[in-house]
Design a protein around this motif. Sequence first.
Motif, short mmCIF file in Angstrom:
data_model
loop_
_atom_site.label_atom_id
_atom_site.label_comp_id
_atom_site.label_asym_id
_atom_site.label_seq_id
_atom_site.Cartn_x
_atom_site.Cartn_y
_atom_site.Cartn_z
N SER A 34 3.05 12.69 -0.58
CA SER A 34 1.89 12.42 0.27
C SER A 34 2.22 11.43 1.40
CB SER A 34 0.73 11.86 -0.56
OG SER A 34 1.03 10.56 -1.02
N LEU A 35 3.43 10.88 1.40
CA LEU A 35 3.80 9.91 2.43
C LEU A 35 4.12 10.59 3.75
CD1 LEU A 35 6.27 7.56 0.48
CD2 LEU A 35 3.83 7.21 0.89
N LYS A 95 0.84 -1.21 0.00
CA LYS A 95 0.00 0.00 0.00
C LYS A 95 0.88 1.26 0.00
CE LYS A 95 -4.02 -1.97 2.32
NZ LYS A 95 -4.81 -2.00 3.56
N THR A 96 1.92 1.24 0.80
CA THR A 96 2.82 2.39 0.87
C THR A 96 3.55 2.57 -0.46
OG1 THR A 96 3.13 2.00 3.24
CG2 THR A 96 4.72 3.43 2.16
N SER A 119 2.49 1.64 -3.41
CA SER A 119 1.51 2.14 -4.37
C SER A 119 1.27 3.64 -4.17
CB SER A 119 0.21 1.36 -4.22
OG SER A 119 -0.74 1.78 -5.15
N LYS A 120 1.14 4.03 -2.92
CA LYS A 120 0.94 5.45 -2.60
C LYS A 120 2.15 6.28 -3.03
CE LYS A 120 -0.22 8.36 1.41
NZ LYS A 120 -0.47 8.35 2.86
N ALA A 121 3.35 5.75 -2.79
CA ALA A 121 4.58 6.45 -3.17
C ALA A 121 4.70 6.56 -4.68
CB ALA A 121 5.79 5.73 -2.60
N ASN A 122 4.25 5.55 -5.40
CA ASN A 122 4.30 5.61 -6.86
C ASN A 122 3.38 6.69 -7.41
OD1 ASN A 122 6.22 3.61 -7.34
ND2 ASN A 122 4.69 1.97 -7.31
N GLU A 123 2.29 6.94 -6.70
CA GLU A 123 1.35 7.98 -7.12
C GLU A 123 1.85 9.38 -6.74
OE1 GLU A 123 -1.46 7.60 -8.95
OE2 GLU A 123 -0.87 5.48 -9.10
N ASP A 124 2.31 9.52 -5.48
CA ASP A 124 2.73 10.83 -5.01
C ASP A 124 3.59 10.68 -3.77
OD1 ASP A 124 3.02 13.52 -4.36
OD2 ASP A 124 0.96 13.76 -3.64
N TRP A 125 4.91 10.68 -3.97
CA TRP A 125 5.84 10.49 -2.87
C TRP A 125 5.61 11.51 -1.76
CZ3 TRP A 125 9.72 6.88 -2.00
CH2 TRP A 125 10.57 7.15 -0.93
N GLU A 147 5.73 6.37 6.87
CA GLU A 147 5.61 5.61 5.62
C GLU A 147 6.91 5.65 4.82
OE1 GLU A 147 0.89 5.93 4.46
OE2 GLU A 147 2.14 7.74 4.27
#
Length: 156
Positions: free
Chosen positions: A73-74, A62-63, A65-71, A78
């Motif tokens: 936002s971590l 999940k982290t 995937s989130k990082a691939n979208e917008d680092w 995370e």
Amino acid sequence: MNWEAVGAIGETVGALAVVISLVYLATQIRNQNKESKLAAVHEILVAFRESIQVFTSVELGKTLSKANEDWSSLSDAEVLNLLSGLLPMMRLWEEAFIQNQNGRLENRIWKGINTAYSAYLSYPALIKTWELRGSHFDADFQTHVTNIQKAEIKLR
């Protein structure tokens, strides 16, 4: 038979024994080197399988995937979790690189490992991880990764 003849025969037998011992030792060293290389390959492949299992963690997935979208936002936690999951994998890649450079990991094994890790470099999270921590790696390995990144950019 005189003592000189006995001495000459003794020296000949001794020299022959030394030659046989040297041949035996050379064979043993060759076998030991082969076993050492096989052990290195085994260790690298076991570690490779273990390192890519990091992607089976639901939380890390999940982290990632989130990082691939917008680092950006971590959260700090995370980022720490992601770096802690990805850096050991990259260290193993570096170790395989060094083993290959030193002749302890055959090119056919290295090629497979390198191809897999090179593919992971297409993930934005891995690109960012490398940007943040790439300077912590061996200089020759840094050059290797940089060249892969340049090749990938040319392919796009």
